[in-house]
Design an enzyme around this catalytic site. Structure first.
Site, PDB file in Angstrom:
ATOM      1  N   HIS A  85       0.837  -1.198   0.000  1.00  0.00           N
ATOM      2  CA  HIS A  85       0.000   0.000   0.000  1.00  0.00           C
ATOM      3  C   HIS A  85       0.875   1.252   0.000  1.00  0.00           C
ATOM      4  CE1 HIS A  85      -3.758  -2.194   1.747  1.00  0.00           C
ATOM      5  NE2 HIS A  85      -3.289  -2.757   0.652  1.00  0.00           N
ATOM      6  N   GLU A  87       0.762   3.881   1.880  1.00  0.00           N
ATOM      7  CA  GLU A  87       1.179   4.251   3.224  1.00  0.00           C
ATOM      8  C   GLU A  87       2.381   3.411   3.668  1.00  0.00           C
ATOM      9  OE1 GLU A  87      -3.445   4.193   3.226  1.00  0.00           O
ATOM     10  OE2 GLU A  87      -1.808   3.175   2.190  1.00  0.00           O
ATOM     11  N   CYS A 113      -6.298   1.532   5.527  1.00  0.00           N
ATOM     12  CA  CYS A 113      -6.885   0.276   5.995  1.00  0.00           C
ATOM     13  C   CYS A 113      -6.277  -0.091   7.354  1.00  0.00           C
ATOM     14  CB  CYS A 113      -6.615  -0.840   4.979  1.00  0.00           C
ATOM     15  SG  CYS A 113      -4.882  -1.370   4.931  1.00  0.00           S
ATOM     16  N   CYS A 116      -2.399  -0.666   7.367  1.00  0.00           N
ATOM     17  CA  CYS A 116      -1.640   0.586   7.305  1.00  0.00           C
ATOM     18  C   CYS A 116      -1.760   1.386   8.597  1.00  0.00           C
ATOM     19  CB  CYS A 116      -2.071   1.409   6.100  1.00  0.00           C
ATOM     20  SG  CYS A 116      -1.611   0.616   4.535  1.00  0.00           S
TER      21      CYS A 116
END
Length: 165
Positions: A85, A87, A113, A116
């Protein structure tokens, strides 16, 4: 000599940093959702990230999306993905280069999410400014419990017009 520049087009800080996240988002190789992130501290950009495969690994754009092929709904079975991801990539980029991000904030094109959020909490980030919704109640609850503020910013057109927080 008078200064004739138009200062009304100068973006506020939130717009400025979110523009970096949007720029990172354009590098995404995810076929399902393109996301960008930037970590900021003391009004300085420390790291950026976008979602995509790890270094040296073929991207989903080249080999296809496992999650699409298996009809995995959004928000489920994160382990069935070639990519990291945005992040995660921003936090990893900072660590790789020895950049201290504790006490910083993140700008992200979507709400993070749960995976993260756990990394954001342990990295010592204090706030996440985001644009788009990603409905993950556990992530929201954990951020609240850990004292990480999640702040949704207005869309770009409203933001640039001074609607930013």
């Amino acid at each position: 000599m008078s200064d004739e520049r138009d200062h009304s087009v100068r973006p506020d800080w939130h717009s400025y940093f979110m523009d970096f996240a949007r720029l990172a988002q354009r590098r995404s190789t995810c076929l399902r959702r393109k996301v960008g992130a930037v970590i900021v501290k003391d009004r300085m950009v420390l790291a950026t990230g976008y979602n995509g495969a790890p270094k040296g690994v073929r991207h989903c754009a080249e080999v296809g999306c496992i999650r699409q092929l298996q009809n995995v709904p959004s928000g489920q079975r994160h382990e069935l993905c070639r990519g990291l991801h945005a992040e995660q990539n921003a936090i990893i980029q900072a660590a790789f280069h020895g950049v201290q991000i504790q006490g910083g904030v993140m700008y992200c094109t979507f709400r993070p999410c749960i995976i993260c959020i756990k990394m954001i909490v342990n990295a010592g980030l204090t706030k996440v400014y985001f644009l788009g919704e990603y409905d993950d109640a556990l992530a929201r609850d954990m951020a609240t419990e850990a004292g990480v503020e999640l702040i949704q910013l207005a869309p770009a057109d409203e933001h640039a017009a001074g609607g930013g927080r």
